[in-house]
Motif scaffolding. Structure first.
Motif, PDB file in Angstrom:
ATOM      1  N   GLY A   1       0.621  -1.208  -0.047  1.00  0.00           N
ATOM      2  CA  GLY A   1      -0.141   0.021  -0.090  1.00  0.00           C
ATOM      3  C   GLY A   1       0.700   1.244   0.081  1.00  0.00           C
ATOM      4  N   TRP A   2       0.069   2.327  -0.125  1.00  0.00           N
ATOM      5  CA  TRP A   2       0.714   3.646  -0.084  1.00  0.00           C
ATOM      6  C   TRP A   2       1.326   3.824   1.200  1.00  0.00           C
ATOM      7  N   TRP A   3       2.592   4.435   1.317  1.00  0.00           N
ATOM      8  CA  TRP A   3       3.081   4.506   2.613  1.00  0.00           C
ATOM      9  C   TRP A   3       3.911   6.023   2.307  1.00  0.00           C
ATOM     10  N   MET A   4       3.529   7.101   3.096  1.00  0.00           N
ATOM     11  CA  MET A   4       4.099   8.213   2.786  1.00  0.00           C
ATOM     12  C   MET A   4       5.282   8.591   3.592  1.00  0.00           C
ATOM     13  N   ASN A   5       6.497   9.048   3.346  1.00  0.00           N
ATOM     14  CA  ASN A   5       7.810   9.299   4.166  1.00  0.00           C
ATOM     15  C   ASN A   5       7.399  10.719   4.540  1.00  0.00           C
ATOM     16  N   SER A   6       6.388  10.708   5.770  1.00  0.00           N
ATOM     17  CA  SER A   6       6.113  11.985   6.247  1.00  0.00           C
ATOM     18  C   SER A   6       7.377  12.971   6.810  1.00  0.00           C
ATOM     19  N   GLU A   7       8.270  12.253   7.401  1.00  0.00           N
ATOM     20  CA  GLU A   7       9.492  13.349   7.696  1.00  0.00           C
ATOM     21  C   GLU A   7      10.169  13.852   6.528  1.00  0.00           C
ATOM     22  N   GLN A   8      10.499  13.245   5.385  1.00  0.00           N
ATOM     23  CA  GLN A   8      10.969  14.077   4.213  1.00  0.00           C
ATOM     24  C   GLN A   8       9.990  14.808   3.615  1.00  0.00           C
ATOM     25  N   GLU A   9       8.369  14.680   3.690  1.00  0.00           N
ATOM     26  CA  GLU A   9       7.598  15.335   3.074  1.00  0.00           C
ATOM     27  C   GLU A   9       7.516  16.553   3.833  1.00  0.00           C
ATOM     28  N   VAL A  10       7.381  16.501   5.076  1.00  0.00           N
ATOM     29  CA  VAL A  10       7.406  17.665   6.047  1.00  0.00           C
ATOM     30  C   VAL A  10       8.504  18.603   5.530  1.00  0.00           C
ATOM     31  N   GLU A  11       9.659  18.320   5.439  1.00  0.00           N
ATOM     32  CA  GLU A  11      10.894  19.075   4.993  1.00  0.00           C
ATOM     33  C   GLU A  11      10.664  19.724   3.765  1.00  0.00           C
ATOM     34  N   GLU A  12      10.230  19.051   2.723  1.00  0.00           N
ATOM     35  CA  GLU A  12      10.226  19.402   1.161  1.00  0.00           C
ATOM     36  C   GLU A  12       8.907  20.251   1.265  1.00  0.00           C
ATOM     37  N   LEU A  13       7.868  19.971   1.755  1.00  0.00           N
ATOM     38  CA  LEU A  13       6.818  20.770   1.870  1.00  0.00           C
ATOM     39  C   LEU A  13       7.040  22.223   2.475  1.00  0.00           C
ATOM     40  N   THR A  14       7.726  22.192   3.644  1.00  0.00           N
ATOM     41  CA  THR A  14       8.284  23.378   4.272  1.00  0.00           C
ATOM     42  C   THR A  14       9.227  24.269   3.417  1.00  0.00           C
ATOM     43  N   GLU A  15      10.063  23.649   2.726  1.00  0.00           N
ATOM     44  CA  GLU A  15      10.793  24.397   1.893  1.00  0.00           C
ATOM     45  C   GLU A  15      10.013  25.150   0.753  1.00  0.00           C
ATOM     46  N   MET A  16       9.012  24.311   0.108  1.00  0.00           N
ATOM     47  CA  MET A  16       8.357  24.883  -0.714  1.00  0.00           C
ATOM     48  C   MET A  16       7.548  26.032  -0.293  1.00  0.00           C
ATOM     49  N   ILE A  17       6.935  25.892   0.612  1.00  0.00           N
ATOM     50  CA  ILE A  17       5.921  27.136   1.266  1.00  0.00           C
ATOM     51  C   ILE A  17       7.001  28.247   1.468  1.00  0.00           C
ATOM     52  N   GLU A  18       8.008  28.045   1.964  1.00  0.00           N
ATOM     53  CA  GLU A  18       8.931  29.288   2.305  1.00  0.00           C
ATOM     54  C   GLU A  18       9.388  29.894   1.342  1.00  0.00           C
TER      55      GLU A  18
END
Length: 520
Positions: free
Chosen positions: A300-317
């Protein structure tokens, strides 16, 4: 007759005219000299009061009728006029002696010369301070129903239409008591007839205006987040992260604007909760027409939340918008509850029969032999993904080493492979002479499956009562059914030539050293 000539005598006109002018000038000078014996010379000020041409009596009379007009600011921009009467505050000259000394000391003989003469006395104009303070505090500007406090300019809350906006300051019309009293005292002491409290700077002013540099710096940084639109697409569903949501994650300290990372973490966790499918039960319709619940396995789908948080934060900033695909530890074939898609291997452990579906069509069926029930090696049910596939692997066990041509692990070290040593497949062989958990296949079938699956292809294993195989007796039992020895195999240990990516209690792609717990 002889004409007689009359001699005309000239009258000396000029000397007479000059004498007249001199007499007139002398008279004027004498008049001025006399006049300024009792009047102050032109250009004379006493305590900032212009007393030119005034007598002491006139000056004292002026004080008796004195009134100060006070101009006050109204909130609509207009002006309110009030008066402070001299008689209400006991205004008078304390003594005429200083005035007399100034008058006596002036050079009256030079009254006609343009000069200025400034004089300062100590408390010449006196008044009762308590009464003046009462008059000042009775002004409308100090009344609560009239006065409004100033407000600072500030940055508005986020709105979808305009993002963040600077709301201008308001000046209000609240007076500063100390400043107002000082300015009015000075005006009264100088016998001024009018004071504009606005021009005198008597009002409290906002501390922050719309032109404030720091305010504009913060606004610029906040506005960087206002137009953000990040879209996640999960099959037919879409999750949009926009400025309205991000605006609630911002923290302002001085001129610094930062993103609250805990809010980003919570958002990503919510995405996982809604769209991760690993370790979740699924309803699966079998090839037998019966639905079963698959509630085990790590597919099944298993998101890498730690890495996603880092990349999403950078994208927002960065203030960046656009489509975004999450970072995954592991993916599935499709989104939704049927995340295994339409290409998968279906293994009925009760019937000892499998089906290979490709694009929704069965392209292969085969009997197999699964784990030995009698010895406790039952192949577990569940949904998994093919970890990898390998040609010509060697299965090593405690006291054996068995080569296979097609090795396709899917559940830790349990996998599908060819079993050329077996003479038959299916039936009840697995009950007493099965494998250590692997799916033993006829070599030709193993080859076909190997050629039609890839890493990550779902493998769905289940038990379905009522589909037990019917064993037909044809000339005696098979070697396996007769209990004869067959070459042992077990995937209990990693094949000697197996790639290092063999998972241990983890999905296809190895997670961090301390794997996160999937959202249940």
């Amino acid at each position: 007759m002889e004409e007689q000539k009359i001699e005309k005598k000239h009258v000396p006109v000029l000397p007479v005219t000059l004498c007249g002018l001199l007499l007139a000038a002398s008279a004027a000078y004498g008049g001025g000299l006399f006049y300024y014996q009792s009047h102050f010379l032109p250009g004379t000020t006493i305590d900032r009061i212009d007393v030119s041409g005034m007598t002491i009596e006139e000056l004292e009379a002026q004080v008796q009728d004195y009134a100060l007009s006070v101009a006050e600011r109204k909130t609509d921009g207009s002006t309110l006029e009030e008066e402070i009467q001299g008689k209400e505050i006991g205004l008078s000259y304390g003594s005429s002696e200083p005035l007399e000394e100034i008058l006596a000391g002036q050079s009256s003989w030079s009254w006609f010369l343009p000069e200025t003469s400034e004089h300062a006395t100590e408390g010449l104009v006196v008044y009762e301070e308590e009464k003046l303070e009462e008059q000042v505090m009775d002004l409308q500007g100090f009344q609560s129903d009239f006065a409004e406090a100033p407000t600072d300019a500030y940055i508005s809350e986020y709105t979808p239409e305009n993002g963040f906006e600077i709301v201008p300051e308001t000046r209000g019309n609240t007076l500063d008591p100390q400043k107002t009293l000082e300015e009015i005292k000075d005006a009264v002491s100088a016998l001024e007839d009018r004071i504009d409290l606005d021009e005198a700077g008597c009002y409290q002013e906002p501390a922050v205006t719309a032109e404030d540099e720091k305010l504009n710096q913060v606004h610029e940084k906040l506005q960087n987040y206002a137009d953000i639109r990040i879209a996640y697409t999960f099959g037919e569903e879409q999750e949009v992260l926009d400025g309205q949501t991000v605006s609630q994650w911002l923290q302002v300290e001085g001129t610094e604007v930062s993103l609250d990372k805990t809010q980003v973490e919570a958002y990503v966790a919510a995405l996982r909760k809604s769209h991760d499918t690993i370790f979740r039960p699924r309803t699966f319709k079998t090839s037998y027409g019966t639905e079963v619940t698959i509630n085990k396995g790590d597919y099944g789908w298993w998101m890498n939340s730690e890495q996603e948080v880092e990349e999403l934060t950078e994208m927002i900033e960065r203030g960046e918008s656009g489509e975004r695909t999450p970072v995954y530890h592991q993916t599935a074939q499709s989104y939704g509850t049927q995340d295994y898609g339409d290409t998968y291997v279906e293994i009925n452990l009760t019937a000892q029969h499998l089906f290979l579906y490709k694009a929704g069509e069965v392209i292969l069926e085969s009997d197999f032999v699964s784990g030995n029930s009698a010895r406790g090696y039952d192949t577990p049910g569940g949904i998994y993904g093919v970890t990898y596939k390998q040609r010509n692997a060697t299965l090593n066990g405690e006291n054996y080493s068995t080569p296979v041509s097609y090795w396709m692990p899917f559940n830790l070290n349990i996998g599908m492979h060819d079993a050329s040593w077996r003479g038959s497949f299916g039936g009840n062989i697995y009950k007493t002479n099965g494998s250590h958990g692997c799916i033993n296949l006829p070599p030709s079938k193993a080859k076909q499956i190997y050629e039609n699956i890839e890493k990550g292809t779902p493998v769905i294993c289940y038990y379905l009562p009522g589909t037990e195989p019917v064993v037909m007796e044809k000339g005696g039992p098979s070697p396996e059914e007769a209990g004869q020895e067959v070459p042992a195999e077990t995937p209990a240990e990693t094949p000697a030539e197996a790639p290092a990516e063999t998972p241990v209690e983890a999905p296809l792609e190895a997670p961090p050293a301390v794997p996160e717990v999937p959202v249940q």
